[in-house]
Design a protein around this motif. Structure first.
Motif, PDB file in Angstrom:
ATOM      1  N   LYS A 133     -29.652  69.756  33.851  1.00 35.75           N
ATOM      2  CA  LYS A 133     -29.822  69.641  35.313  1.00 35.75           C
ATOM      3  C   LYS A 133     -28.524  69.275  36.000  1.00 35.75           C
ATOM      4  CE  LYS A 133     -31.380  64.824  35.224  1.00 35.75           C
ATOM      5  NZ  LYS A 133     -30.943  64.611  33.834  1.00 35.75           N
ATOM      6  N   ASN A 134     -27.747  68.363  35.426  1.00 33.46           N
ATOM      7  CA  ASN A 134     -26.510  67.940  36.075  1.00 33.46           C
ATOM      8  C   ASN A 134     -25.419  69.004  35.972  1.00 33.46           C
ATOM      9  OD1 ASN A 134     -27.095  65.299  37.159  1.00 33.46           O
ATOM     10  ND2 ASN A 134     -27.313  64.607  35.048  1.00 33.46           N
ATOM     11  N   PHE A 135     -25.506  69.865  34.967  1.00 31.81           N
ATOM     12  CA  PHE A 135     -24.573  70.987  34.904  1.00 31.81           C
ATOM     13  C   PHE A 135     -24.832  71.934  36.076  1.00 31.81           C
ATOM     14  CE2 PHE A 135     -23.776  75.401  33.484  1.00 31.81           C
ATOM     15  CZ  PHE A 135     -22.394  75.335  33.433  1.00 31.81           C
ATOM     16  N   ILE A 136     -26.110  72.146  36.394  1.00 28.71           N
ATOM     17  CA  ILE A 136     -26.453  73.011  37.523  1.00 28.71           C
ATOM     18  C   ILE A 136     -25.940  72.397  38.826  1.00 28.71           C
ATOM     19  CG2 ILE A 136     -28.364  73.990  38.849  1.00 28.71           C
ATOM     20  CD1 ILE A 136     -29.941  74.081  36.212  1.00 28.71           C
ATOM     21  N   VAL A 137     -26.117  71.083  38.962  1.00 22.45           N
ATOM     22  CA  VAL A 137     -25.593  70.386  40.145  1.00 22.45           C
ATOM     23  C   VAL A 137     -24.080  70.551  40.218  1.00 22.45           C
ATOM     24  CG1 VAL A 137     -25.251  68.131  41.219  1.00 22.45           C
ATOM     25  CG2 VAL A 137     -27.472  68.713  40.214  1.00 22.45           C
ATOM     26  N   PHE A 138     -23.431  70.431  39.074  1.00 14.45           N
ATOM     27  CA  PHE A 138     -21.979  70.569  38.980  1.00 14.45           C
ATOM     28  C   PHE A 138     -21.542  71.946  39.477  1.00 14.45           C
ATOM     29  CE2 PHE A 138     -18.161  71.708  36.576  1.00 14.45           C
ATOM     30  CZ  PHE A 138     -17.345  70.620  36.808  1.00 14.45           C
ATOM     31  N   VAL A 155     -36.080  72.579  34.084  1.00 16.45           N
ATOM     32  CA  VAL A 155     -35.433  72.893  35.355  1.00 16.45           C
ATOM     33  C   VAL A 155     -35.740  74.347  35.683  1.00 16.45           C
ATOM     34  CG1 VAL A 155     -33.217  73.266  36.507  1.00 16.45           C
ATOM     35  CG2 VAL A 155     -33.572  71.218  35.135  1.00 16.45           C
ATOM     36  N   ILE A 156     -36.105  74.598  36.939  1.00 22.96           N
ATOM     37  CA  ILE A 156     -36.279  75.971  37.393  1.00 22.96           C
ATOM     38  C   ILE A 156     -35.070  76.334  38.257  1.00 22.96           C
ATOM     39  CG2 ILE A 156     -37.708  77.596  38.678  1.00 22.96           C
ATOM     40  CD1 ILE A 156     -40.103  75.894  38.124  1.00 22.96           C
ATOM     41  N   TYR A 157     -34.309  77.289  37.781  1.00 22.84           N
ATOM     42  CA  TYR A 157     -33.097  77.711  38.491  1.00 22.84           C
ATOM     43  C   TYR A 157     -33.050  79.239  38.499  1.00 22.84           C
ATOM     44  CZ  TYR A 157     -28.149  78.078  39.741  1.00 22.84           C
ATOM     45  OH  TYR A 157     -26.964  78.376  40.369  1.00 22.84           O
ATOM     46  N   LYS A 158     -33.071  79.811  39.694  1.00 23.57           N
ATOM     47  CA  LYS A 158     -33.078  81.268  39.864  1.00 23.57           C
ATOM     48  C   LYS A 158     -34.218  81.903  39.075  1.00 23.57           C
ATOM     49  CE  LYS A 158     -28.166  81.723  40.951  1.00 23.57           C
ATOM     50  NZ  LYS A 158     -26.881  82.368  40.619  1.00 23.57           N
ATOM     51  N   ASN A 159     -35.405  81.272  39.208  1.00 21.34           N
ATOM     52  CA  ASN A 159     -36.649  81.757  38.589  1.00 21.34           C
ATOM     53  C   ASN A 159     -36.628  81.734  37.068  1.00 21.34           C
ATOM     54  OD1 ASN A 159     -37.847  82.381  41.139  1.00 21.34           O
ATOM     55  ND2 ASN A 159     -36.640  84.264  41.205  1.00 21.34           N
ATOM     56  N   LYS A 160     -35.725  80.968  36.489  1.00 18.00           N
ATOM     57  CA  LYS A 160     -35.669  80.828  35.038  1.00 18.00           C
ATOM     58  C   LYS A 160     -35.869  79.370  34.643  1.00 18.00           C
ATOM     59  CE  LYS A 160     -32.585  84.771  34.271  1.00 18.00           C
ATOM     60  NZ  LYS A 160     -31.281  85.208  33.714  1.00 18.00           N
ATOM     61  N   SER A 201     -45.128  68.881  32.310  1.00 19.10           N
ATOM     62  CA  SER A 201     -44.960  67.442  32.543  1.00 19.10           C
ATOM     63  C   SER A 201     -44.203  67.234  33.852  1.00 19.10           C
ATOM     64  CB  SER A 201     -44.222  66.788  31.373  1.00 19.10           C
ATOM     65  OG  SER A 201     -42.938  67.395  31.186  1.00 19.10           O
ATOM     66  N   TYR A 202     -43.006  67.838  33.927  1.00 20.52           N
ATOM     67  CA  TYR A 202     -42.149  67.632  35.105  1.00 20.52           C
ATOM     68  C   TYR A 202     -41.197  68.814  35.231  1.00 20.52           C
ATOM     69  CZ  TYR A 202     -38.724  65.279  38.162  1.00 20.52           C
ATOM     70  OH  TYR A 202     -37.870  64.952  39.190  1.00 20.52           O
ATOM     71  N   TRP A 203     -41.083  69.341  36.448  1.00 22.39           N
ATOM     72  CA  TRP A 203     -40.118  70.398  36.742  1.00 22.39           C
ATOM     73  C   TRP A 203     -39.193  69.943  37.858  1.00 22.39           C
ATOM     74  CZ3 TRP A 203     -43.872  75.170  37.383  1.00 22.39           C
ATOM     75  CH2 TRP A 203     -44.345  75.555  36.106  1.00 22.39           C
ATOM     76  N   ARG A 204     -37.897  70.164  37.657  1.00 19.62           N
ATOM     77  CA  ARG A 204     -36.912  69.993  38.729  1.00 19.62           C
ATOM     78  C   ARG A 204     -36.601  71.387  39.245  1.00 19.62           C
ATOM     79  NH1 ARG A 204     -34.026  69.397  42.596  1.00 19.62           N
ATOM     80  NH2 ARG A 204     -32.180  68.078  42.774  1.00 19.62           N
ATOM     81  N   VAL A 205     -36.771  71.599  40.552  1.00 22.38           N
ATOM     82  CA  VAL A 205     -36.677  72.933  41.129  1.00 22.38           C
ATOM     83  C   VAL A 205     -35.412  73.069  41.983  1.00 22.38           C
ATOM     84  CG1 VAL A 205     -37.853  74.680  42.511  1.00 22.38           C
ATOM     85  CG2 VAL A 205     -39.206  73.027  41.189  1.00 22.38           C
ATOM     86  N   PHE A 206     -34.622  74.085  41.700  1.00 20.65           N
ATOM     87  CA  PHE A 206     -33.426  74.384  42.492  1.00 20.65           C
ATOM     88  C   PHE A 206     -33.629  75.694  43.255  1.00 20.65           C
ATOM     89  CE2 PHE A 206     -31.640  71.621  39.219  1.00 20.65           C
ATOM     90  CZ  PHE A 206     -30.802  70.803  39.960  1.00 20.65           C
ATOM     91  N   ASN A 207     -32.865  75.853  44.328  1.00 27.20           N
ATOM     92  CA  ASN A 207     -32.860  77.096  45.113  1.00 27.20           C
ATOM     93  C   ASN A 207     -34.236  77.453  45.669  1.00 27.20           C
ATOM     94  OD1 ASN A 207     -30.288  77.068  44.060  1.00 27.20           O
ATOM     95  ND2 ASN A 207     -30.189  79.257  43.716  1.00 27.20           N
ATOM     96  N   ASN A 208     -34.945  76.439  46.131  1.00 29.94           N
ATOM     97  CA  ASN A 208     -36.240  76.666  46.763  1.00 29.94           C
ATOM     98  C   ASN A 208     -36.250  75.915  48.085  1.00 29.94           C
ATOM     99  OD1 ASN A 208     -39.184  76.184  47.440  1.00 29.94           O
ATOM    100  ND2 ASN A 208     -39.443  77.432  45.602  1.00 29.94           N
TER     101      ASN A 208
END
Length: 334
Positions: free
Chosen positions: A100-105, A88-93, A243-250
């Motif tokens: 991922k679901n904690f971030i959604v939470f 997961v990419i969240y705030k460039n980290k 393999s796979y990235w889930r991207v937040f805040n983009n």
């Protein structure tokens, strides 16, 4: 026509439901307004476009022994651990995909009490997060071959059991009689199909709903969505292995997946599938979208400045869905 069970939709879960019902001796029928079985699990058509015969997107699986055994023993499919594991990419980290679901939470914290099903959604998301903590060390898997083989095997099982399938069929109305325990489906030709049980998903499409003679179409509350993917075939000797990235805040991208195994003939060529927000696509050409996306991928350090674009293909599909809680309301009233 009369059935014991009708399933509206033909996604993998719908096909599995039909196969299971058939195994139990239940006369089952699948109805879908799409042309082909499989729901969103399909390949880009070969009639147009520069990138052909590749899957629309990436599908990954959590480790579950029962699921793995079923896929292996019943559908003759093998799964392999993703390498590297998704992130997961969240705030460039970069963060483990398990969170991922904690971030959604966290992101939805302020919204839980501001809309209709906020409290129920809060409890639902909390439960998912707690389960993720319990299974933090699990690995995510993909099929060892193309995902489309999964659908093809399911379709073969449906045909082998001679389950009735009606594609390109629109259901105008569903009428449920709780007293007689009969459900009637009326198609666009005004033909009536009766069933004892009806299985629907949040993507199942029908125009109106009547329960015991009362119009309850208001329960459906259809929400529109549009999924957009940009496939980019590139040549880059130093592309980062993912393999796979889930991207937040983009504002442009919400996921990135590596699908190189479907096209590459050498280590320098890579097929990247980017999930693009439909709001970003407005009034932009495919070339403009690609140029903007490439800038973002370089910021993420996925590709280098030496990257060379070989082919691109932008595709999108629209649909409507009914929320989980509205579906539960239908179940409660019937």
């Amino acid at each position: 026509m009369n059935y014991n069970k009708i399933i509206i939709g033909s996604s993998p879960i719908c096909l599995l439901e039909a196969i299971y019902a058939s195994n139990c001796g239940i006369k089952t029928c699948i109805i879908d307004n799409a042309v082909d079985l499989g729901g969103a699990w399909k390949k880009l058509n070969t009639e147009n476009g520069t990138i052909k015969n590749v899957e629309i997107g990436c599908h990954i699986f959590e480790k579950d022994k029962e699921v793995f055994d079923f896929l292996k023993n019943k559908l003759h499919l093998e799964l392999q651990a993703m390498n590297p594991q998704p992130k997961v990419i969240y705030k460039n980290k970069f963060i483990p995909y398990n969170l991922k679901n904690f971030i959604v939470f966290v992101r939805n914290a302020k919204k839980y009490f501001s809309y209709k099903y906020g409290l129920k959604q809060f409890l639902y998301d909390t439960n998912i997060f707690l389960n993720e903590i319990k299974q933090f060390n699990l690995k995510y898997h993909i099929f060892s071959k193309e995902t489309i083989i999964f659908i093809e095997n399911l379709i073969s099982e449906v045909k082998r059991r001679e389950i009735d399938v009606f594609m390109s069929t629109n259901i105008k109305s569903v009428k449920i009689s709780t007293a007689n325990k009969v459900i009637e489906l009326i198609n666009e030709k005004e033909e009536t199909i009766k069933t004892d049980k009806l299985t629907i998903t949040y993507n199942s499409n029908f125009n109106s709903l009547f329960i015991d003679g009362k119009d309850r179409t208001d329960i459906l509350q259809r929400n529109e969505y549009e999924f957009c993917n940009l496939h980019i075939l590139i040549k880059d000797k130093q592309m980062k292995k993912i393999s796979y990235w889930r991207v937040f805040n983009n504002a442009m991208i919400h996921r990135v997946s590596n699908m190189s195994n479907q096209v590459s003939r050498n280590d320098d060529e890579h097929l990247i599938c980017i999930g693009v927000f439909s709001s970003f696509l407005k009034k932009k050409t495919e070339k403009e979208v690609t140029e903007n996306i490439l800038v973002e991928l370089k910021k993420m350090k996925l590709i280098t400045d030496q990257c060379k674009i070989l082919k691109t293909r932008l595709n999108s599909y629209k649909g409507r869905y009914t929320s989980y809680y509205d579906l539960k309301k239908i179940e409660t009233e019937t």
